[in-house]
Design a protein around this motif. Structure first.
Motif, PDB file in Angstrom:
ATOM      1  N   GLY A   1      -8.553  -7.235  -2.140  1.00  0.00           N
ATOM      2  CA  GLY A   1      -8.162  -7.873  -0.797  1.00  0.00           C
ATOM      3  C   GLY A   1      -6.910  -7.888  -0.488  1.00  0.00           C
ATOM      4  O   GLY A   1      -6.708  -7.574   1.053  1.00  0.00           O
ATOM      5  N   MET A   2      -5.606  -8.329  -1.367  1.00  0.00           N
ATOM      6  CA  MET A   2      -4.734  -8.298  -0.322  1.00  0.00           C
ATOM      7  C   MET A   2      -3.893  -6.770   0.086  1.00  0.00           C
ATOM      8  O   MET A   2      -3.670  -6.603   1.058  1.00  0.00           O
ATOM      9  CB  MET A   2      -3.471  -8.117  -1.589  1.00  0.00           C
ATOM     10  CG  MET A   2      -3.766 -10.182  -2.444  1.00  0.00           C
ATOM     11  SD  MET A   2      -2.076 -10.752  -2.771  1.00  0.00           S
ATOM     12  CE  MET A   2      -2.828  -9.580  -4.649  1.00  0.00           C
ATOM     13  N   CYS A   3      -5.368  -5.577  -0.458  1.00  0.00           N
ATOM     14  CA  CYS A   3      -4.437  -4.319  -0.008  1.00  0.00           C
ATOM     15  C   CYS A   3      -5.364  -4.157   0.703  1.00  0.00           C
ATOM     16  O   CYS A   3      -4.887  -3.743   1.895  1.00  0.00           O
ATOM     17  CB  CYS A   3      -4.742  -3.223  -1.246  1.00  0.00           C
ATOM     18  SG  CYS A   3      -3.302  -2.941  -2.442  1.00  0.00           S
ATOM     19  N   ALA A   4      -7.063  -4.544   1.240  1.00  0.00           N
ATOM     20  CA  ALA A   4      -7.459  -4.525   2.569  1.00  0.00           C
ATOM     21  C   ALA A   4      -6.551  -5.100   3.821  1.00  0.00           C
ATOM     22  O   ALA A   4      -6.526  -4.815   4.448  1.00  0.00           O
ATOM     23  CB  ALA A   4      -8.849  -5.111   1.865  1.00  0.00           C
TER      24      ALA A   4
ATOM     25  N   ASN B   1       0.500  -1.245  -0.042  1.00  0.00           N
ATOM     26  CA  ASN B   1       0.123  -0.273   0.163  1.00  0.00           C
ATOM     27  C   ASN B   1       0.908   1.226  -0.156  1.00  0.00           C
ATOM     28  O   ASN B   1       0.198   2.164  -0.630  1.00  0.00           O
ATOM     29  CB  ASN B   1      -1.162   0.200   1.247  1.00  0.00           C
ATOM     30  CG  ASN B   1      -2.204  -1.459   0.995  1.00  0.00           C
ATOM     31  OD1 ASN B   1      -2.547  -0.944   0.135  1.00  0.00           O
ATOM     32  ND2 ASN B   1      -2.152  -1.469   2.160  1.00  0.00           N
ATOM     33  N   ASP B   2       1.944   0.894   0.617  1.00  0.00           N
ATOM     34  CA  ASP B   2       2.748   2.355   0.653  1.00  0.00           C
ATOM     35  C   ASP B   2       4.050   2.233  -0.221  1.00  0.00           C
ATOM     36  O   ASP B   2       5.220   2.797  -0.015  1.00  0.00           O
ATOM     37  CB  ASP B   2       2.696   3.157   1.586  1.00  0.00           C
ATOM     38  CG  ASP B   2       3.985   1.732   2.365  1.00  0.00           C
ATOM     39  OD1 ASP B   2       3.919   0.613   1.602  1.00  0.00           O
ATOM     40  OD2 ASP B   2       4.270   2.297   3.691  1.00  0.00           O
TER      41      ASP B   2
ATOM     42  N   ASN C   1      -4.233  -5.471   8.749  1.00  0.00           N
ATOM     43  CA  ASN C   1      -3.788  -6.469   9.703  1.00  0.00           C
ATOM     44  C   ASN C   1      -2.418  -5.502   9.904  1.00  0.00           C
ATOM     45  O   ASN C   1      -1.453  -6.074  10.713  1.00  0.00           O
ATOM     46  CB  ASN C   1      -3.262  -7.774   9.964  1.00  0.00           C
ATOM     47  CG  ASN C   1      -2.911  -8.145   8.797  1.00  0.00           C
ATOM     48  OD1 ASN C   1      -2.165  -7.478   8.267  1.00  0.00           O
ATOM     49  ND2 ASN C   1      -2.752  -9.942   8.620  1.00  0.00           N
ATOM     50  N   HIS C   2      -1.863  -5.225   9.483  1.00  0.00           N
ATOM     51  CA  HIS C   2      -0.212  -4.386   8.871  1.00  0.00           C
ATOM     52  C   HIS C   2       1.163  -5.277   8.655  1.00  0.00           C
ATOM     53  O   HIS C   2       1.821  -4.634   9.129  1.00  0.00           O
ATOM     54  CB  HIS C   2      -0.244  -3.253  10.205  1.00  0.00           C
ATOM     55  CG  HIS C   2      -1.074  -2.389  10.235  1.00  0.00           C
ATOM     56  ND1 HIS C   2      -1.424  -1.462   9.593  1.00  0.00           N
ATOM     57  CD2 HIS C   2      -2.456  -2.860  11.793  1.00  0.00           C
ATOM     58  CE1 HIS C   2      -2.574  -0.413  10.056  1.00  0.00           C
ATOM     59  NE2 HIS C   2      -2.931  -1.518  11.394  1.00  0.00           N
ATOM     60  N   ARG C   3       0.869  -6.346   8.038  1.00  0.00           N
ATOM     61  CA  ARG C   3       1.923  -7.638   7.855  1.00  0.00           C
ATOM     62  C   ARG C   3       1.318  -7.987   6.185  1.00  0.00           C
ATOM     63  O   ARG C   3       0.414  -7.435   5.617  1.00  0.00           O
ATOM     64  CB  ARG C   3       1.056  -8.309   8.164  1.00  0.00           C
ATOM     65  CG  ARG C   3       1.311  -8.645   9.753  1.00  0.00           C
ATOM     66  CD  ARG C   3       1.096 -10.700  10.207  1.00  0.00           C
ATOM     67  NE  ARG C   3       0.130 -10.943  11.903  1.00  0.00           N
ATOM     68  CZ  ARG C   3       1.179 -10.267  12.322  1.00  0.00           C
ATOM     69  NH1 ARG C   3       2.565  -9.474  12.417  1.00  0.00           N
ATOM     70  NH2 ARG C   3       0.852 -10.683  14.055  1.00  0.00           N
ATOM     71  N   THR C   4       2.960  -8.059   4.975  1.00  0.00           N
ATOM     72  CA  THR C   4       2.697  -8.132   4.387  1.00  0.00           C
ATOM     73  C   THR C   4       2.592  -9.343   3.726  1.00  0.00           C
ATOM     74  O   THR C   4       1.764 -10.037   5.156  1.00  0.00           O
ATOM     75  CB  THR C   4       4.169  -8.372   3.180  1.00  0.00           C
ATOM     76  OG1 THR C   4       4.637  -9.166   3.942  1.00  0.00           O
ATOM     77  CG2 THR C   4       4.700  -6.785   3.923  1.00  0.00           C
TER      78      THR C   4
ATOM     79  N   GLU D   1       3.110 -16.078   6.906  1.00  0.00           N
ATOM     80  CA  GLU D   1       4.551 -16.804   8.314  1.00  0.00           C
ATOM     81  C   GLU D   1       3.065 -16.750   8.926  1.00  0.00           C
ATOM     82  O   GLU D   1       3.331 -18.311   9.913  1.00  0.00           O
ATOM     83  CB  GLU D   1       5.358 -16.421   7.662  1.00  0.00           C
ATOM     84  CG  GLU D   1       6.101 -16.456   6.623  1.00  0.00           C
ATOM     85  CD  GLU D   1       7.705 -14.880   6.725  1.00  0.00           C
ATOM     86  OE1 GLU D   1       7.015 -14.704   7.518  1.00  0.00           O
ATOM     87  OE2 GLU D   1       8.104 -15.318   6.275  1.00  0.00           O
ATOM     88  N   PHE D   2       2.446 -16.014   8.910  1.00  0.00           N
ATOM     89  CA  PHE D   2       1.474 -16.376  10.446  1.00  0.00           C
ATOM     90  C   PHE D   2       0.897 -17.104  11.503  1.00  0.00           C
ATOM     91  O   PHE D   2       0.653 -17.807  12.582  1.00  0.00           O
ATOM     92  CB  PHE D   2       1.093 -14.782  10.631  1.00  0.00           C
ATOM     93  CG  PHE D   2       0.925 -14.240  11.915  1.00  0.00           C
ATOM     94  CD1 PHE D   2       0.900 -13.326  13.165  1.00  0.00           C
ATOM     95  CD2 PHE D   2      -1.161 -14.950  12.575  1.00  0.00           C
ATOM     96  CE1 PHE D   2      -0.015 -13.793  13.748  1.00  0.00           C
ATOM     97  CE2 PHE D   2      -1.995 -13.890  12.901  1.00  0.00           C
ATOM     98  CZ  PHE D   2      -1.798 -14.283  14.740  1.00  0.00           C
ATOM     99  N   TYR D   3       0.096 -17.211  10.362  1.00  0.00           N
ATOM    100  CA  TYR D   3      -0.929 -18.166  10.138  1.00  0.00           C
ATOM    101  C   TYR D   3      -0.091 -19.665  10.072  1.00  0.00           C
ATOM    102  O   TYR D   3      -1.108 -20.675  10.366  1.00  0.00           O
ATOM    103  CB  TYR D   3      -2.085 -18.124   9.041  1.00  0.00           C
ATOM    104  CG  TYR D   3      -3.072 -17.072   9.563  1.00  0.00           C
ATOM    105  CD1 TYR D   3      -4.142 -17.436  10.738  1.00  0.00           C
ATOM    106  CD2 TYR D   3      -3.275 -16.133   8.901  1.00  0.00           C
ATOM    107  CE1 TYR D   3      -4.845 -16.359  10.761  1.00  0.00           C
ATOM    108  CE2 TYR D   3      -3.934 -14.875   8.841  1.00  0.00           C
ATOM    109  CZ  TYR D   3      -4.275 -14.897  10.643  1.00  0.00           C
ATOM    110  OH  TYR D   3      -5.894 -13.982  10.926  1.00  0.00           O
TER     111      TYR D   3
END
Length: 129
Positions: free
Chosen positions: A91-94, A2-3, A99-102, A108-110
């Protein structure tokens, strides 16, 4: 994602902007009639005869069908796939905004969550990670 445009170095941003402008100007040169400012109501926004929107003559692999019906079918498939891709990117940008993760960071988190590992174990006390 997003940035990332804001993080782009200025020379690369200028190069990207120039490339986009050049391709769009070329498309406009191929597809549109040059405006006649003396009679602008008849020539402004007028497409050239025989020009089909999006067809700029670039088909190095020969994918464009010669038959009009087959071309219309391929065009419909491309439009539908493009719309589906835009929904996926939205959807990916949202997800990144929420959750402020790539995307990779979320995967990796899940993976840790589903394998029984505490994903917050490496975080310090009072630190958001």
């Amino acid at each position: 994602a997003n940035d990332q445009l804001q993080q782009m170095p200025l020379p690369a941003f200028i190069l990207l902007s120039t490339a986009i402008a050049a391709t769009e100007l070329n498309r406009a040169r191929i597809g549109w009639v040059e405006p006649d400012f003396g009679n602008w109501s008849k020539t402004l926004w007028k497409l050239r005869e025989g020009y089909y929107p999006g067809d700029i003559g670039f088909d190095p692999l020969g994918f464009k069908p010669k038959d009009a019906k087959a071309f219309a079918g391929m065009q419909t498939r491309e439009l539908q796939n493009g719309r589906l891709a835009m929904i996926g990117v939205a959807g990916m940008c949202a997800q990144e905004l929420v959750n402020h993760r790539t995307i990779v960071g979320t995967i990796e988190f899940y993976q840790k969550v589903y394998s029984g590992i505490d994903p917050y174990a490496a975080c310090g006390e009072g630190v958001i990670c």
